[in-house]
Design an enzyme around this catalytic site. Structure first.
Site, PDB file in Angstrom:
ATOM      1  N   TYR A   1       0.844  -1.208   0.000  1.00 30.12           N
ATOM      2  CA  TYR A   1       0.000   0.000   0.000  1.00 30.12           C
ATOM      3  C   TYR A   1       0.881   1.261   0.000  1.00 30.12           C
ATOM      4  CZ  TYR A   1      -4.481   2.376   0.573  1.00 30.12           C
ATOM      5  OH  TYR A   1      -5.601   3.141   0.373  1.00 30.12           O
TER       6      TYR A   1
ATOM      7  N   LYS B   1      -3.228   8.275   3.672  1.00 27.51           N
ATOM      8  CA  LYS B   1      -4.467   8.027   4.426  1.00 27.51           C
ATOM      9  C   LYS B   1      -4.321   8.474   5.888  1.00 27.51           C
ATOM     10  CE  LYS B   1      -7.027   6.411   1.096  1.00 27.51           C
ATOM     11  NZ  LYS B   1      -7.927   7.357   0.415  1.00 27.51           N
TER      12      LYS B   1
END
Ligand code: NAD
Length: 287
Positions: free
Chosen positions: A180, A187
């Site tokens: 990720y 995020k």
């Protein structure tokens, strides 16, 4: 109290002489900006469908490369009252969306802002994180995290008091998820923006929350290496033993948009079939 107060229910019926479903959500006649429709798989597509079902009028901001898909959605949903190009990569291009909206819709103000935007350049994923360069990191952070503040800053003059903003995040913000990469940092920053903006705008009644979605196959998710294996792992090990759908997320978005969540702000709500509460996968017990 476990049961609804009958007196309350009666007063609602008097105030809102409309159908029972609409009565509960109170979204009939509200207006939403929705950013992030790229295809029928987009989480924002499902959010548009559910908001429209609840009686909300929609104004969409879209990237020009996804124009044909966005027009497809407009044909399906008469609730879409306007479509304008939006690129949150720069302040000028973000301002252009709101200028185009204001030019055609004098006096219209929105009650809901959906920020379902994420992007990181390919170079962020094709090398170990230690070698990702500043330019790519900055692009990912600007578009995926800082754009929440940018969108809200430009949106504020066009928002009614007591508005609800909803952004989309992922649990890699707080725990390691292989591949990720830079999106984990983005995020984390996005969730921090959610809290900061909630505190800054709360005194005027505006609410800002994030939904932490479980993995869903979409265009953006297709850029994450090994995404299919993450889907399989979640389906096998989440408490609900499944992945979530765009509809699952859209349902929570509608709740956050409505008065039913009126006391909720600055929060990150997990819509992930419960996966985020687990630590050791159930599958280690198989053998
Ligand atoms: P998607 O590809 O359908 O949507 C991503 C959207 O971001 C697209 O509409 C794209 O046009 C928009 N976008 C990218 N760069 C932009 C820019 N410069 N200006 C304006 N718009 C821009 O994918 P999705 O999965 O529906 O993503 C929506 C949000 O949900 C993203 O923030 C994503 O990180 C988040 N999310 C997705 C998942 C998942 O597994 N799909 C899980 C958790 C969170």
């Amino acid at each position: 109290m476990l049961y609804p107060n009958p007196q309350r229910v009666t007063s609602w019926l008097v105030i809102c002489p409309v159908g029972a479903g609409v009565l509960m959500l109170g979204l009939q006649g509200k207006v939403a900006f929705v950013f992030g429709v790229a295809s029928e798989d987009s989480i924002a597509w499902a959010i548009c469908e559910k908001l429209a079902e609840a009686g909300v009028t929609l104004y969409l901001g879209f990237q020009k490369r996804f124009m044909s898909r966005v027009f497809q959605l407009k044909e399906k949903l008469p609730a879409i009252a306007g479509l304008y190009p939006l690129d949150v990569a720069s302040d000028e291009l973000t301002a252009e969306f709101f200028a185009a909206f204001a030019a055609e819709n004098s006096g219209v103000k929105a009650d809901i802002l959906i920020h379902a935007i994420g992007f990181a350049p390919r170079e962020c994923f094709d090398r170990p994180i230690i070698f990702v360069e500043d330019e790519q990191i900055n692009t990912a952070m600007t578009i995926s995290a800082n754009s929440l503040q940018r969108c809200l800053r430009h949106a504020l003059p066009h928002l009614n008091p007591g508005s609800s903003t909803i952004t989309l995040t992922y649990a890699a913000s707080t725990r390691y998820v292989p591949s990720y990469g830079i999106m984990s940092m983005a995020k984390a920053a996005l969730e921090c923006w959610t809290r900061e903006l909630a505190c800054h705008l709360g005194p005027e009644g505006h609410r800002i929350n994030s939904i932490s979605s479980g993995p869903i196959p979409t265009l953006a998710a297709g850029g994450i290496p090994g995404f299919d294996r993450i889907l399989d792992h979640v389906a096998a090990n989440s408490p609900l033993r499944r992945n979530v759908s765009q509809d699952d997320v859209a349902g929570t978005a509608v709740w956050l948009a409505s008065h039913l969540s009126s006391g909720v702000t600055g929060q990150c709500i997990h819509v992930d079939a419960g996966f985020s509460i687990t630590m050791v996968p159930e599958s280690i017990m198989d053998s």
